[in-house]
Write a protein that holds these residues in place. Structure first.
Motif, PDB file in Angstrom:
ATOM      1  N   ALA A  76       0.821  -1.215   0.000  1.00 53.69           N
ATOM      2  CA  ALA A  76       0.000   0.000   0.000  1.00 53.69           C
ATOM      3  C   ALA A  76       0.851   1.260   0.000  1.00 53.69           C
ATOM      4  N   VAL A  77       2.009   1.237   0.688  1.00 57.02           N
ATOM      5  CA  VAL A  77       2.811   2.453   0.824  1.00 57.02           C
ATOM      6  C   VAL A  77       3.442   2.869  -0.504  1.00 57.02           C
ATOM      7  N   THR A  78       3.516   1.951  -1.474  1.00 54.22           N
ATOM      8  CA  THR A  78       4.119   2.269  -2.774  1.00 54.22           C
ATOM      9  C   THR A  78       3.108   2.776  -3.786  1.00 54.22           C
ATOM     10  N   ARG A  79       1.822   2.775  -3.443  1.00 55.95           N
ATOM     11  CA  ARG A  79       0.794   3.202  -4.409  1.00 55.95           C
ATOM     12  C   ARG A  79       0.838   4.716  -4.581  1.00 55.95           C
ATOM     13  N   PRO A  80       0.874   5.203  -5.837  1.00 51.04           N
ATOM     14  CA  PRO A  80       0.971   6.660  -6.046  1.00 51.04           C
ATOM     15  C   PRO A  80      -0.282   7.419  -5.636  1.00 51.04           C
ATOM     16  N   SER A  81      -1.436   6.741  -5.624  1.00 56.73           N
ATOM     17  CA  SER A  81      -2.688   7.422  -5.270  1.00 56.73           C
ATOM     18  C   SER A  81      -3.061   7.233  -3.803  1.00 56.73           C
ATOM     19  N   MET A  82      -2.180   6.631  -3.015  1.00 58.39           N
ATOM     20  CA  MET A  82      -2.496   6.372  -1.613  1.00 58.39           C
ATOM     21  C   MET A  82      -2.537   7.684  -0.819  1.00 58.39           C
ATOM     22  N   ARG A  83      -3.527   7.804   0.052  1.00 57.33           N
ATOM     23  CA  ARG A  83      -3.651   8.982   0.914  1.00 57.33           C
ATOM     24  C   ARG A  83      -3.154   8.617   2.308  1.00 57.33           C
ATOM     25  N   PHE A  84      -2.193   9.384   2.791  1.00 60.62           N
ATOM     26  CA  PHE A  84      -1.560   9.083   4.070  1.00 60.62           C
ATOM     27  C   PHE A  84      -2.094  10.004   5.161  1.00 60.62           C
ATOM     28  N   VAL A  85      -1.915   9.564   6.393  1.00 59.78           N
ATOM     29  CA  VAL A  85      -2.334  10.343   7.557  1.00 59.78           C
ATOM     30  C   VAL A  85      -1.223  11.341   7.885  1.00 59.78           C
ATOM     31  N   PRO A  86      -1.518  12.635   7.946  1.00 55.63           N
ATOM     32  CA  PRO A  86      -0.466  13.611   8.287  1.00 55.63           C
ATOM     33  C   PRO A  86       0.017  13.431   9.716  1.00 55.63           C
ATOM     34  N   ILE A  87       1.296  13.620   9.925  1.00 56.02           N
ATOM     35  CA  ILE A  87       1.894  13.454  11.243  1.00 56.02           C
ATOM     36  C   ILE A  87       1.692  14.735  12.056  1.00 56.02           C
ATOM     37  N   LYS A  88       1.170  14.578  13.257  1.00 51.25           N
ATOM     38  CA  LYS A  88       0.854  15.731  14.112  1.00 51.25           C
ATOM     39  C   LYS A  88       2.018  16.032  15.050  1.00 51.25           C
ATOM     40  N   THR A  89       2.127  17.301  15.415  1.00 53.11           N
ATOM     41  CA  THR A  89       3.137  17.724  16.377  1.00 53.11           C
ATOM     42  C   THR A  89       2.670  17.352  17.788  1.00 53.11           C
ATOM     43  N   PRO A 212      -3.577  21.118   5.415  1.00 56.45           N
ATOM     44  CA  PRO A 212      -4.779  21.187   4.568  1.00 56.45           C
ATOM     45  C   PRO A 212      -4.477  21.014   3.085  1.00 56.45           C
ATOM     46  N   SER A 213      -3.213  21.146   2.674  1.00 52.33           N
ATOM     47  CA  SER A 213      -2.874  20.976   1.256  1.00 52.33           C
ATOM     48  C   SER A 213      -3.029  19.538   0.781  1.00 52.33           C
ATOM     49  N   LEU A 214      -3.246  18.591   1.710  1.00 50.46           N
ATOM     50  CA  LEU A 214      -3.495  17.202   1.311  1.00 50.46           C
ATOM     51  C   LEU A 214      -4.826  17.053   0.600  1.00 50.46           C
ATOM     52  N   PHE A 215      -5.717  18.027   0.776  1.00 45.59           N
ATOM     53  CA  PHE A 215      -7.019  18.004   0.113  1.00 45.59           C
ATOM     54  C   PHE A 215      -6.989  18.943  -1.079  1.00 45.59           C
ATOM     55  N   GLN A 216      -7.594  18.513  -2.170  1.00 40.79           N
ATOM     56  CA  GLN A 216      -7.577  19.322  -3.387  1.00 40.79           C
ATOM     57  C   GLN A 216      -8.488  20.541  -3.300  1.00 40.79           C
ATOM     58  N   GLY A 217      -9.451  20.510  -2.420  1.00 39.37           N
ATOM     59  CA  GLY A 217     -10.356  21.634  -2.273  1.00 39.37           C
ATOM     60  C   GLY A 217     -11.283  21.442  -1.091  1.00 39.37           C
ATOM     61  N   GLY A 218     -12.150  22.444  -0.877  1.00 37.78           N
ATOM     62  CA  GLY A 218     -13.083  22.378   0.226  1.00 37.78           C
ATOM     63  C   GLY A 218     -14.090  21.257   0.079  1.00 37.78           C
ATOM     64  N   ARG A 219     -14.472  20.947  -1.158  1.00 39.06           N
ATOM     65  CA  ARG A 219     -15.424  19.856  -1.377  1.00 39.06           C
ATOM     66  C   ARG A 219     -14.829  18.517  -0.930  1.00 39.06           C
ATOM     67  N   GLU A 220     -13.568  18.301  -1.245  1.00 36.55           N
ATOM     68  CA  GLU A 220     -12.917  17.055  -0.835  1.00 36.55           C
ATOM     69  C   GLU A 220     -12.766  16.990   0.685  1.00 36.55           C
ATOM     70  N   PHE A 221     -12.518  18.130   1.320  1.00 31.77           N
ATOM     71  CA  PHE A 221     -12.407  18.157   2.779  1.00 31.77           C
ATOM     72  C   PHE A 221     -13.749  17.836   3.434  1.00 31.77           C
ATOM     73  N   ALA A 222     -14.841  18.381   2.888  1.00 34.33           N
ATOM     74  CA  ALA A 222     -16.169  18.073   3.425  1.00 34.33           C
ATOM     75  C   ALA A 222     -16.504  16.597   3.234  1.00 34.33           C
ATOM     76  N   ALA A 223     -16.077  16.020   2.099  1.00 34.45           N
ATOM     77  CA  ALA A 223     -16.301  14.589   1.874  1.00 34.45           C
ATOM     78  C   ALA A 223     -15.486  13.752   2.848  1.00 34.45           C
ATOM     79  N   TYR A 224     -14.268  14.214   3.171  1.00 34.79           N
ATOM     80  CA  TYR A 224     -13.425  13.510   4.137  1.00 34.79           C
ATOM     81  C   TYR A 224     -14.085  13.463   5.509  1.00 34.79           C
TER      82      TYR A 224
END
Length: 330
Positions: A76-89, A212-224
């Motif tokens: 899974a980690v090698t898939r180009p379309s895989m969405r990863f969880v951002p690391i938090k501080t 927030p740059s992991l999402f292409q737009g506000g619509r994708e963020f609302a879907a997330y």
């Protein structure tokens, strides 16, 4: 093809392998869980990718075991379309701990209030709805001159009443800590300017979405966040149901509750902005709670724009919005 070294390691042995690895910029994949930020590869300079468990499942072949899970993560980690969880501080994790502790205590407070109300109702003692009205029951319990409350019942109800008072004090303490975290975070203070978002929602949004740059737009963020209709479409026919309720459940709940509060204010007609006029127009055709969820979707989109563009929210009146739309058309 490189050599594959498959061996089972415990946590101490894995740290030793990460320390001795001769490729400090190597890529490491890990399934996202509660302890994912305690990450040995990250501590030694590796590029760590956290993957949601639901995204690893399709790559799992046949039966589930530790070796099969590791192979699925590697795939899974090698898939180009895989969405990863951002690391938090650590600060973002600490802010989310405040929210988690507050949510736990609120659930306990609700259970204690329901228990007290139920026991008092058995004796014919009823107060108005609302958490604040439970204080009347506690005052009634503390008044030893009331004849309607037997001594045995008083002894039974004193422990949950004392626990309720203590839980409310702890919730107030957590609210102050969340407010302090909100004021020290510039992203959270910008988010608080959006209708329906206060310090609690703003601080949770800022800590939950570090990039927030992991999402292409506000619509994708609302879907997330699960604030869009669930799709079951096929053959070119779109079939939409209720909202998907996917993603961060706590954040979605906060946005919907905030949207309800904002919609009550917009419904009265005192707020004269484009989003308020849109909500009132929708209220004329749809039920209140449906409009509240739609407003939560719109709030999520605005929040993404504020976070992604590092700008403050600027409400527009209906006249300004109409003139902007006409100029765009021309």
């Amino acid at each position: 093809m490189g050599e594959v070294d498959a061996q089972a390691l415990n946590r101490r042995e894995f740290r030793g392998v990460c320390r001795a690895c001769d490729a400090p910029n190597g890529q490491s994949g890990k399934e996202h869980s509660g302890d994912t930020h305690d990450n040995p590869p990250m501590a030694f300079g590796h590029d760590v990718r956290l993957i949601p468990p639901a995204y690893v499942k399709p790559y799992l072949r046949r039966q589930k075991n530790d070796a099969a899970d590791a192979a699925a993560i590697c795939e899974a980690v090698t898939r180009p379309s895989m969405r990863f969880v951002p690391i938090k501080t650590p600060q973002q994790q600490s802010t989310l701990m405040l929210h988690g502790a507050r949510d736990l205590l609120i659930g306990q407070r609700t259970a204690l209030i329901n228990a007290l109300r139920g026991h008092f109702a058995e004796l014919g003692i009823v107060v108005a709805q609302g958490a604040r009205n439970t204080r009347q029951l506690i005052a009634y319990l503390q008044d030893e001159t009331t004849p309607d409350l037997p001594a045995t019942a008083r002894i039974a109800l004193q422990p949950p009443a004392a626990m309720l008072v203590e839980v409310e004090a702890q919730i107030a303490k957590l609210d102050k800590a969340i407010l302090a975290a909100h004021r020290s975070d510039p992203v959270s203070t910008r988010l608080a300017g959006i209708p329906g978002i206060g310090p609690i929602v703003a601080s949770c949004l800022s800590a939950s979405v570090p990039d927030p740059s992991l999402f292409q737009g506000g619509r994708e963020f609302a879907a997330y966040l699960g604030l869009v209709p669930r799709q079951h479409s096929t053959g070119g026919k779109a079939r939409l149901g209720s909202i998907s309720k996917m993603g961060n459940r706590h954040l979605r709940k906060l946005l919907v509750v905030g949207a309800h509060a904002a919609l009550y204010s917009m419904k009265s007609g005192k707020t004269r902005t484009a989003i308020a006029d849109w909500a009132r127009t929708l209220l004329a055709k749809k039920p209140f709670k449906v409009v509240a969820v739609a407003l939560a979707n719109k709030i999520a989109r605005i929040a993404w724009a504020v976070m992604a563009r590092s700008t403050a929210y600027e409400p527009r009146s209906q006249g300004a919005a109409a003139s902007a739309a006409s100029s765009t058309t021309r």
